[in-house]
Design a protein around this motif. Structure first.
Motif, mmCIF file in Angstrom:
data_model
loop_
_atom_site.group_PDB
_atom_site.id
_atom_site.type_symbol
_atom_site.label_atom_id
_atom_site.label_comp_id
_atom_site.label_asym_id
_atom_site.label_seq_id
_atom_site.Cartn_x
_atom_site.Cartn_y
_atom_site.Cartn_z
ATOM 1 N N MET A 156 -26.177 27.963 -9.124
ATOM 2 C CA MET A 156 -26.146 26.597 -8.566
ATOM 3 C C MET A 156 -26.911 26.546 -7.235
ATOM 4 N N VAL A 157 -26.542 27.444 -6.310
ATOM 5 C CA VAL A 157 -27.285 27.566 -5.048
ATOM 6 C C VAL A 157 -27.698 29.031 -4.925
ATOM 7 N N ASP A 158 -28.977 29.320 -5.155
ATOM 8 C CA ASP A 158 -29.415 30.705 -5.129
ATOM 9 C C ASP A 158 -29.835 31.151 -3.725
ATOM 10 N N ASP A 159 -30.338 32.382 -3.643
ATOM 11 C CA ASP A 159 -30.686 32.960 -2.340
ATOM 12 C C ASP A 159 -31.754 32.162 -1.602
ATOM 13 N N ARG A 204 -37.190 22.002 -3.960
ATOM 14 C CA ARG A 204 -35.882 22.641 -3.747
ATOM 15 C C ARG A 204 -34.997 21.794 -2.844
ATOM 16 N N VAL A 205 -35.589 21.408 -1.726
ATOM 17 C CA VAL A 205 -34.818 20.652 -0.740
ATOM 18 C C VAL A 205 -34.387 19.293 -1.306
ATOM 19 N N ARG A 206 -35.272 18.674 -2.048
ATOM 20 C CA ARG A 206 -34.915 17.382 -2.640
ATOM 21 C C ARG A 206 -33.726 17.536 -3.582
ATOM 22 N N LYS A 207 -33.746 18.619 -4.361
ATOM 23 C CA LYS A 207 -32.631 18.852 -5.292
ATOM 24 C C LYS A 207 -31.335 19.103 -4.528
ATOM 25 N N ARG A 229 -28.093 16.805 -5.077
ATOM 26 C CA ARG A 229 -26.822 17.375 -5.533
ATOM 27 C C ARG A 229 -25.720 17.231 -4.486
ATOM 28 N N GLY A 230 -26.089 16.766 -3.298
ATOM 29 C CA GLY A 230 -25.077 16.582 -2.260
ATOM 30 C C GLY A 230 -24.776 17.830 -1.451
ATOM 31 N N VAL A 231 -25.532 18.908 -1.706
ATOM 32 C CA VAL A 231 -25.331 20.125 -0.915
ATOM 33 C C VAL A 231 -25.772 19.830 0.522
ATOM 34 N N ILE A 232 -26.908 19.157 0.640
ATOM 35 C CA ILE A 232 -27.313 18.625 1.941
ATOM 36 C C ILE A 232 -26.807 17.193 1.993
ATOM 37 N N ARG A 233 -25.872 16.947 2.891
ATOM 38 C CA ARG A 233 -25.274 15.607 2.957
ATOM 39 C C ARG A 233 -26.201 14.628 3.660
ATOM 40 N N ARG A 234 -26.785 15.070 4.746
ATOM 41 C CA ARG A 234 -27.719 14.212 5.463
ATOM 42 C C ARG A 234 -28.454 15.005 6.532
ATOM 43 N N VAL A 255 -24.402 20.282 5.853
ATOM 44 C CA VAL A 255 -24.222 20.917 4.548
ATOM 45 C C VAL A 255 -22.777 20.764 4.067
ATOM 46 N N ASP A 256 -22.621 20.481 2.787
ATOM 47 C CA ASP A 256 -21.288 20.397 2.192
ATOM 48 C C ASP A 256 -20.665 21.799 2.185
ATOM 49 N N PRO A 257 -19.592 22.011 2.940
ATOM 50 C CA PRO A 257 -19.014 23.349 3.064
ATOM 51 C C PRO A 257 -18.586 23.938 1.720
ATOM 52 N N ALA A 258 -18.015 23.108 0.868
ATOM 53 C CA ALA A 258 -17.531 23.605 -0.420
ATOM 54 C C ALA A 258 -18.675 24.150 -1.280
ATOM 55 N N ALA A 259 -19.857 23.543 -1.142
ATOM 56 C CA ALA A 259 -20.991 23.930 -1.970
ATOM 57 C C ALA A 259 -21.554 25.309 -1.616
#
Lengths: 147, 147
Positions: free
Chosen positions: A1-4, A38-41, A45-50, B55-59
């Motif tokens: 889901m979130v790789d290196d 990558r960053v857009r994804k 996906r909400g991994v980067i909130r803002r 960053v979403d902490p849970a992710a």
DNA sequence: CGTGAAAAGGATCGGCC
DNA sequence: GGCCGATCCTTTTCACG
């Protein structure tokens, strides 16, 4: 889901979100286009909130910081409580916690008088039976999260 | 030092630091160039510390959050203590506080086992005589600072 | 998923009010 | 301080491997 590679990008962006995708790509061994994708994804996906700025609290009249543990005589984990706390200007964060207290809020004000006023407002919220205030004298450090 | 226009810019940038200076300028009644000059000055003066991502902490495997009050048998406000706490991976923030405790740290880990391991590390720091942990069950909200 | 290159849109700077 | 206009650089998209 979130790789290196994603993790590396997150660390770099946390340090400085203004750098170009070209620079970012070089740092992780990717082309600018791929870094961008990558960053857009991560955003989608909400991994980067803002993307935000970090403001010096003292420069905007928020030099006083305190954590307040709130004790309650009833369950305070519902929206009405949330809204009541949201309406208090001095409160910056609010968490439901486990332990002797029910809630923990972070307060930032310009002066200790304002801190006092904020405590008064907290006591006025339905269900509050007591508070315990921990005043921050100095912040040692605030690390960016390491993914 | 920081006027109303600056404050408006800070609020807007906290909400979204990716918007263009054109958009920013329109919102505060300035040209793109002037908005840009304002923001650059805010950066230079240190009012804006940096541009980051949230960053979403849970992710990223940091779903567990706790605040730990640290009691000390000696003064722990010096660099050696700071460095010792910095070296503990689970600690994200550390503050010197007034009250029954000497320090307050914010911990973020993937699991409660890791939280436990972090507490063990805290106890190993020179001067620590006790801790009191407040586990966060849910974060109600985190407001951007209102200048 | 990655790449490379073209098109569109911002950032940035200098001259001027 | 602020505005405008001209570069320069980046972001963004697209056809292709």
């Amino acid at each position: 889901m979130v790789d290196d590679v994603d993790r590396a990008l997150l660390v770099l962006l946390q340090q400085d979100a203004t750098q170009s995708y070209e620079t970012l790509g070089q740092a992780v061994g990717l082309s600018a286009g791929s870094a961008h994708a990558r960053v857009r994804k991560l955003r989608d996906r909400g991994v980067i909130r803002r993307t935000t700025i970090e403001v010096d609290p003292a420069a905007i009249g928020r030099g006083v910081c305190a954590y307040v543990l709130i004790k309650a005589g009833e369950w305070m984990g519902d929206p009405p409580t949330r809204d009541a706390l949201l309406a208090i200007a001095g409160i910056q964060e609010a968490h439901i916690v486990a332990g002797a207290a029910s809630l923990l809020v972070k307060v930032r004000t310009a002066t200790t008088e304002e801190l006092q006023a904020t405590l008064r407002e907290i006591f006025a919220v339905e269900g509050v039976t007591g508070t315990e205030t921990v005043v921050v004298l100095e912040t040692f450090f605030e690390k960016p999260v390491r993914p």
